[in-house]
Every structure is written in C-alpha cells, then in structure tokens.
Enzyme design. Structure first.
Site, mmCIF file in Angstrom:
data_model
loop_
_atom_site.group_PDB
_atom_site.id
_atom_site.type_symbol
_atom_site.label_atom_id
_atom_site.label_comp_id
_atom_site.label_asym_id
_atom_site.label_seq_id
_atom_site.Cartn_x
_atom_site.Cartn_y
_atom_site.Cartn_z
ATOM 1 N N GLU A 1 -8.685 -10.826 -23.343
ATOM 2 C CA GLU A 1 -7.966 -9.741 -23.424
ATOM 3 C C GLU A 1 -8.933 -8.689 -23.929
ATOM 4 O OE1 GLU A 1 -4.358 -7.409 -25.654
ATOM 5 O OE2 GLU A 1 -5.773 -9.093 -26.761
ATOM 6 N N ASP B 1 -7.565 -13.681 -27.661
ATOM 7 C CA ASP B 1 -6.738 -12.188 -27.989
ATOM 8 C C ASP B 1 -7.910 -11.444 -28.550
ATOM 9 O OD1 ASP B 1 -4.484 -10.689 -29.077
ATOM 10 O OD2 ASP B 1 -5.328 -11.205 -30.741
#
Length: 625
Positions: free
Chosen positions: A338, A302
């Site tokens: 990401e 993330d």
C-alpha cells in the site's frame, strides 16, 4: 470455481508483461484517528431502503449452492469455458474478519466464520456457478490488538481471541488451499501497538532510569547511523526497536512519566518501529517465516510510504530487503504494498522487487474508474491511462504485477458515489472496469452487493449484508459491526435477495469475475487503445499477450499461444445512456471473422454482432475475439 493445474501454460506466463495502474491523494487512514474508537456506544444499525433491521440481528449463512438460475448465464446465454491459471494473477477478495461472518453468536466475525463462508467466495468446483469466483483472499489484520481494526498489534505470532485460535487459522489455510484459493494476510511493520511488550519494556526502562540523557553514543557511524550504547542495548534491547528522543519533534509523542518522546506518525497508540535496527529486522524475518510455515501465500504491506517519513529511497531499500527475505523463505510468495501516493512516486517502488502496488489513481470517488462510470470521462481515456501506467511500471520492474482496486477499508463505499438516474448502472459498470484491468484485481467485501458506508471509518467496515430477514437461516451469522458505526441505509438488497435476481449487482460482479477466469489474457496482457473504434461514449482497447517483441501494433484477433485462447481480445465499453453501433472494420486488426465471445450488461438488452457491425447497449461491455 477451482483453479486448473495448467502447467502447459506456465512457460508462456513468464514472457507476459502486465499492466495498468494509478496514483492517489494523501492517505486519510482509519488508523490516524483511533484513540477513542474503543469507547463508543454501539447503538447503530443497518437498514435497506425498504426493510429496517438492526445489525445485531445477525446475518448470513446464505448457501452458496442456493438455486440462482445459474445467474452468470443470463437468459440462456452459453458462456465459454473457464481457463484459470495457478499463478499470481488472481482476483482477490478483501475481508475484514470482524464484520464478515460470526460463527459463535457474539456478534463479532471470526476465522471460523470465514471458513463457513468460503463456498461463497469460491466453492472449489469449476462445474458450479454458485460462488463469486475469487481465487485469493486478503485478510485484514488478525493478530491481537486493543482496537477493533487491529492495525496496532501486540503479538505478531498469535490470533486475536475475538477471531479464534491458531488452529482455526490452520484450518482456514487448508480449506482455502483445498479450493484453489490463495490466502494473504496483512503485515503491519511501520508500527506496533503501544501495548506491545517491546514498547512497554522500553518505556518502563526509560521511566526507571531518569538519569539517562541519551541512549546513543555521541558519534555516529560512517553512514551517519546513530550507534547504540552497548551496555544499554544489552540491558534493554527494546530501547532500539523504536525511535526515542529527548527532543520534541514533529510526529513524536510524550512517553508518560518521563521526559522522553517517541515517534508515532499515525497515532500515540501506534509507536513507529526503528526499521534500521538489525534486531527488528530479525524479528520481522521470524514473523514472516512463522506465517509462511503455517501456509500463507503472501502478504499485504500496510503503509509502505510511512516506513521512513518523506524518504522514498530508504523505503525502497527496506522493501528490497523485505522482498528478498520473504522470497528466500518462499520463492513464490506474493507481496502487495500500500503506497498511497502519486504514480510518479510509487511506480519507483517497483524497483524493490515487490510484486505489486495498489492503483490509487484508478480508485475512489474521484478516480479514473468512477469518472468513466459517471460518464465524465471517456472509456478511451480509461484505456489510455492503463496503457501509460503499464509503460511506467515496466520501466521500473519488467516483472511487475499490477494491483487494481476500486475501494478498500479506508475509503467510502462506491455505491454512495453516484446519484440520480442510472445510478445502479454506474455502480455495476465501475465494478467491471476494475476487473477489466490487468494484474491481480482486488474487491473489498460487500462491494459486489453495492453496500454503502461513508464518513467515519467504522461505517466503511459495516457488516456483510448476507440477509435482512430474521427468519432466514443466514441470520445467525450476521455481525453487529464496529462500535460507533452509524446507522446505514443500504440502497440494494442483501445477498439472499440479490442471488435470485439475474440483473442484480451481485450477479453482475459474478459475470465480470468470470470473464477474468475465462480469458487469461485479461489479467496477463498489455493494453493498446484503439482510437479507430472509439467515439463519443464508446471506448475500445486490445488486451494482448506481449511476446516475441509484440508491441501491440500487430495484435490481431484469432491467434492462440501455448494454451492462451485467444492471445488478444478486443474490448469495447459504452458508458453512455443509449445503445451504440460500431463498424469494427474501421480497425485493421479485426481479422476476417470477429466473434462476440463475451458480454457484460446491466439489464436485459444485449450486444449483437452482425457481420462487422457491433451494437452495444447502454452501459454495456462487449468482448470480441
């Protein structure tokens, strides 16, 4: 569909260079505005345009073995056999557990619910055509958290009680692997929850020691790093797990009951970790080993551009350490990051050795995929963008694996991108374009049904639409959705209805996924745009195996190599509202006997090849070998 153990092919895979990707705008995450997400009345529901049903009515145990007329094969069409390879080039299904399937009747999805619906994703049997055909699952965060989305974690080595237990997780891993499905989980390292014991101990220590003016020595080390005060580090090592300061800075929040501040770039409930701290790195290593030991196949990282704010060099250095750490624990672990930024920036992150980064340039309502689906961009421009991205990534890491995706949990769902005549055709074609890209392609749950949801983040994470009938056996598993989710009117029917319609969005997605599972070169090849066959509304490209110095200029059809059959495919896309005829002889690489080997169509009209003349229906995709 089950992966085949194609060891005879693995030697060829190592020589393959992969493809594609893009960039994106600044991230507008759900986690940036979550301070009031837990105290909203859940009075909303989900409807279709013809049927109204509350989301609390629960949905879904649609049998993956229900009679669908073998919907992947339309109107008696005979499809080529599957050729699924066990490697990192997969088709991955992203699941928000909270909204997927409820096994115990509390309205909240859980891990047992995911197990119950595994046959929907993949039943492990190549002889059936009743599953989607995805062979990897990405679970959004599953660890304990005070918020519904669980991106602020309080215990990295446990399962949130709403979702089940570690035993449930172990069962899920086994059931996935029994079906040939890999499982990756979200790894949130930029921050913890403010309720994490590490943070609570650190802030308590600061409040209890009001006399402290600093927690670092006055002089920094030779590299400019702040040096912890040894006695404080011994008494409370967690002081150095976060970034505390006496000075108010941008992105810092006040420690309640003190005159200290802490870095929290996303939200006050998500204090940023100090990733320079060796103890924090030890914790991270322990966390990844814990989950790898339990059988996970890798991690989704993330917010990797936020590890060090506005410092891509340090982000890349940390990712290099993380990649080395995880691969030392599991050599074939798959890691995807990401990096919500431009391709010029995140292409450089591939130098870290991380396998994949998401393709933001192709995703979302303004991305390359949606532009082609709307007819605002040409299919040839899509192929050209893919080819250029491949070259950019290769410059940074010859072993990169692209990670195309169309939407995710932070984006409005794609069915809402299109209005007017031909909307359903656009929704379908966009899904196929994503799946035509190379690498490991990602699908957000419910996109294969044309689910809608925009605006606040809760709307983008609505319950999976298994059924709208309270009489259905599937209704018992329907989730209520996140608190505060607004009323959503779905345009397309739920799964149980779409399974019976061979031209539904669902069955269209199934056939597009099957194409990836039929021809390994789709995911593992490089892209050569073919301008000779491209015209208004039609674009053509070759996806070919890059081996023995092949740069694509000699990528002709009809060749085989080490089990890849074929090593090159010609793909033509018609994004216009009318059928098109193409003279394939205009391209020198077509060979003497081109064959129409696969096609994906939005309705009854089919592609046809007579000699060298190919007819493609409106919004049709034809594959020539």
């Amino acid at each position: 569909m089950h992966r085949n153990n194609c060891k005879r092919i693995l030697a060829a895979i190592a020589a393959v260079s992969i493809a594609i990707t893009g960039c994106g705008a600044a991230k507008n995450t759900a986690e940036q505005n979550v301070s009031n997400e837990n105290n909203i009345d859940n009075s909303s529901n989900v409807t279709t345009e013809t049927t109204v049903t509350g989301t609390n009515s629960t949905e879904s145990n649609t049998s993956a073995t229900a009679e669908t007329g073998n919907a992947g094969e339309q109107a008696g069409e005979e499809l080529p056999p599957l050729n699924i390879i066990d490697d990192k080039y997969r088709t991955t299904y992203e699941i928000f557990v909270y909204s997927f399937y409820d096994s115990d009747g509390d309205g909240i999805g859980d891990l047992q619910g995911v197990i119950d619906k595994l046959d929907y994703v993949n039943d492990g049997n190549d002889e059936t055509d009743a599953d989607l055909g995805c062979n990897e699952i990405w679970l959004m965060p599953i660890s304990p958290s005070p918020t519904y989305h669980k991106y602020d974690i309080t215990d990295y080595m446990e399962i949130d009680p709403e979702y089940g237990t570690l035993q449930d997780f172990d069962n899920l891993v086994k059931e996935c692997h029994d079906r040939g499905v890999n499982l990756i989980i979200d790894l949130v390292l930029n921050h913890t929850s403010s309720e994490h014991p590490w943070f609570k101990e650190a802030t308590k220590y600061l409040r209890d020691h009001a006399e402290l003016t600093s927690i670092y020595e006055e002089a920094s080390d030779q590299e400019g790093q702040l040096t912890p005060i040894a006695t404080l580090q011994d008494e409370c090592p967690y002081l150095y797990y976060y970034n505390f300061s006496k000075d108010k800075q941008a992105g810092f929040e006040k420690v309640n009951g003190s005159d200290w501040y802490y870095e929290a770039r996303f939200w006050s409930g998500m204090p940023d970790l100090n990733l320079d701290n060796d103890k924090v790195k030890e914790e991270i290593s322990d966390i990844t080993k814990f989950w790898i030991d339990r059988g996970v196949d890798g991690f989704r990282l993330d917010a990797v551009t936020s590890y060090y704010t506005d410092n891509d060099t340090k982000n890349t250095e940390f990712l290099t350490w993380l990649n080395d750490t995880v691969k030392a624990q599991k050599a074939d672990a798959y890691i995807v990051g990401e990096a919500w930024t431009s391709i010029a920036t995140y292409s450089k992150y591939y130098a870290s050795g991380i396998d994949s980064f998401f393709d933001f340039n192709f995703s979302g309502s303004e991305g390359a995929i949606a532009g082609v689906a709307r007819g605002k961009k040409s299919p040839l421009s899509f192929a050209q963008a893919i080819s250029e991205a491949e070259k950019t990534f290769y410059e940074n890491n010859a072993d990169y694996i692209d990670a195309p995706f169309y939407t995710n949990h932070d984006m409005a769902r794609s069915a809402g991108y299109y209005v007017g005549k031909g909307t359903e055709n656009m929704v379908k074609m966009a899904g196929a374009l994503n799946l035509l890209m190379g690498g490991n392609a990602f699908i957000y749950y419910g996109e294969e049904l044309g689910m809608k949801g925009s605006g606040k983040d809760e709307n983008k994470r609505a319950p999976m639409q298994w059924t709208t009938s309270e009489e259905s056996a599937d209704a018992k598993g329907m989730c209520k959705g996140p608190s505060g989710m607004e009323k959503i009117t779905m345009t397309y029917p739920a799964l149980d209805e779409q399974m019976q319609d061979e031209y539904s969005v669902y069955n269209y997605f199934k056939k597009a996924i099957r194409l990836r599972n039929t021809y390994p070169v789709i995911a593992r090849g490089k892209t050569l745009p073919i301008e000779e066959l491209s015209e208004d509304g039609v674009g053509a490209f070759v996806r070919f195996l890059a081996d023995d110095g092949n740069d694509g200029l000699n990528a002709v059809l009809g060749k085989e190599q080490n089990g890849f059959e074929p090593t090159a495919l010609l793909i033509l896309i018609n994004n216009s509202a009318e059928a098109k005829k193409i003279d394939l002889s205009r391209w020198d690489g077509i060979g003497d006997k081109p064959q129409l080997s696969y096609q994906i169509n939005v309705g009854e009209e089919k592609s046809a090849l007579e000699g060298m003349t190919l007819t493609i229906p409106s919004y049709g995709i034809a594959v020539i070998k």
